[in-house]
Design a protein around this motif. Sequence first.
Motif, mmCIF file in Angstrom:
data_model
loop_
_atom_site.group_PDB
_atom_site.id
_atom_site.type_symbol
_atom_site.label_atom_id
_atom_site.label_comp_id
_atom_site.label_asym_id
_atom_site.label_seq_id
_atom_site.Cartn_x
_atom_site.Cartn_y
_atom_site.Cartn_z
ATOM 1 N N HIS A 214 42.826 32.243 50.191
ATOM 2 C CA HIS A 214 43.994 33.510 49.524
ATOM 3 C C HIS A 214 43.414 34.052 48.421
ATOM 4 N N ARG A 215 42.515 33.295 47.425
ATOM 5 C CA ARG A 215 42.015 33.514 45.961
ATOM 6 C C ARG A 215 40.682 34.866 46.648
ATOM 7 N N LYS B 30 48.379 31.068 51.813
ATOM 8 C CA LYS B 30 48.710 29.749 51.516
ATOM 9 C C LYS B 30 49.091 29.700 49.585
ATOM 10 N N ARG C 289 33.510 28.962 46.636
ATOM 11 C CA ARG C 289 33.513 30.841 45.455
ATOM 12 C C ARG C 289 32.793 31.018 44.939
ATOM 13 N N ARG D 254 35.826 19.997 52.664
ATOM 14 C CA ARG D 254 36.289 19.839 50.726
ATOM 15 C C ARG D 254 36.159 17.504 50.890
ATOM 16 N N ASN E 211 46.334 23.223 54.174
ATOM 17 C CA ASN E 211 44.552 23.617 53.934
ATOM 18 C C ASN E 211 45.455 23.362 52.004
ATOM 19 N N ALA E 212 46.158 22.207 51.817
ATOM 20 C CA ALA E 212 46.352 22.010 50.348
ATOM 21 C C ALA E 212 45.781 20.826 49.773
ATOM 22 N N LYS F 254 52.554 27.320 41.583
ATOM 23 C CA LYS F 254 51.773 26.697 42.928
ATOM 24 C C LYS F 254 51.616 24.915 42.279
#
Length: 430
Positions: A383-384, A410, A340, A120, A89-90, A21
């Motif tokens: 995603h993670r 993502k 996270r 963010r 969402n990047a 990525k």
Amino acid sequence: MDVIVRPTPTLQGEFGALSSKNYTTRYLLVAALSEGVSTIYHPAHSEDSDAIRRCIADLGAVLTEDEEKIVVQGFGRHPRDVKELNVGNAGAVLRFLMAVAALSPEVTFVNTYPDSLGKRPHDDLIQALGQLGVEVEHNNGRLPITIRGGKPQGGRITVSGAVSSQYLSALLFLTPLLDEDSEIIVLDDLKSKVVIGQTLEVMEQAGITVHAADDYMSFKVPGRQAYAAKSYTVQGDYPGSAAVLAAAAVTKSDVTIHRLAEHSKQGERAIVDVLRMMEVPLTHENGTVHVQGNGILKAVEFDGDAATDAVLAMVAAAVFAEGTSRFYNVENLRYKECDRITDYLAELTRAGAKVEERRDEIIVHGTPEGVEGGVTINAHYDHRVIMALTVVGLRARQPLRIKDAHHVAKSYPQYFDHLRSLGANVEWVE
Ligand SMILES: O=C(O)C1=C[C@@H](OP(=O)(O)O)[C@@H](O)[C@H](O)C1
Ligand SMILES: C=C(OP(=O)(O)O)C(=O)O
């Protein structure tokens, strides 16, 4: 779409890692910032890489694509005058393009993920762009953001690295194109420092000169440079592969992933060292990682900032280890697609794991006997989180249902296909 993950005692098989990525984002960016025609072989295909493709095309790059490559005619230092950009969402794409937008009269970045990227912070980059003479209108440091640039100056720029390295990368990509020379000084701390190595590597490949201090806390960037048009090959992706390797580590397995270079600048290659420290049987040779898991893992202590995008997968493996693991120096995980630490640990706890949070640490009291499962997981648009909870689900007693698991796309749309090819019992449901 949700995914149901059912207990899966064994995994077996092999495949080539997805494409990186971070390198795909960077190669597409430097190709767009060049005035010639560049070729990028084996680019990633995901929502984030689609986002940068779409945005650089909106800014005037011309892209043609086939199975193995993208050819990009760049716009150099003259992006097309475009009103709006949508990065999805990047995060990295947004921060890098906020700097590029400084070359345009007025661009607004819209807010299409209010509950993820929309939350963010970008204050430190906004502040630094202000020093270049760029006017930024924003919503308390968050999207939507309008950049009014045109003719940014160089000179001395300070930027905080305490929240994200992406602000510094953004400034590094922009400053060679300015008329004046620049000096960038990093204030406070620099999180995800290893990622700056990827930025500098790609800039060097694109023929750009940057004088970096050894500790990456200050940089001299000559102005009036031009990005060269080049051919680039994207390497395999460690952050996504880390989740598959963690899955192999917590099951009885014989899993091989190719295309994972030993000497990559991706910090997340540390997944291999961490699993080794956990005494998982594996080898890493000639770009191939081979895990022969026996389901037995030992607890570990690890500085997570060295491998930020693999920490969640490491934590998922530690859930099944003997003993208590500690992942420290991870506060900036709070500023990603979700928090996270708090959000991820809440879902792990619901699945039956024994975890504790500190401001900047994750503590895992391993339960080698497995976790209960049998709950529905909130993916938090992350995603993670989806990938890591899947690892946990493979060794839970009852199935886990992961809500909105399509957000895995993502970075890794083929994640569940890859796991299924190894024999994982995972199923998409409406
Ligand atoms: O520069 C990049 O491409 C990235 C930097 C890292 O973010 P932070 O610097 O915010 O930790 C990483 O988590 C992200 O996935 C990609
Ligand atoms: C944090 C991530 O991405 P980004 O910051 O680019 O949204 C990630 O890929 O885990």
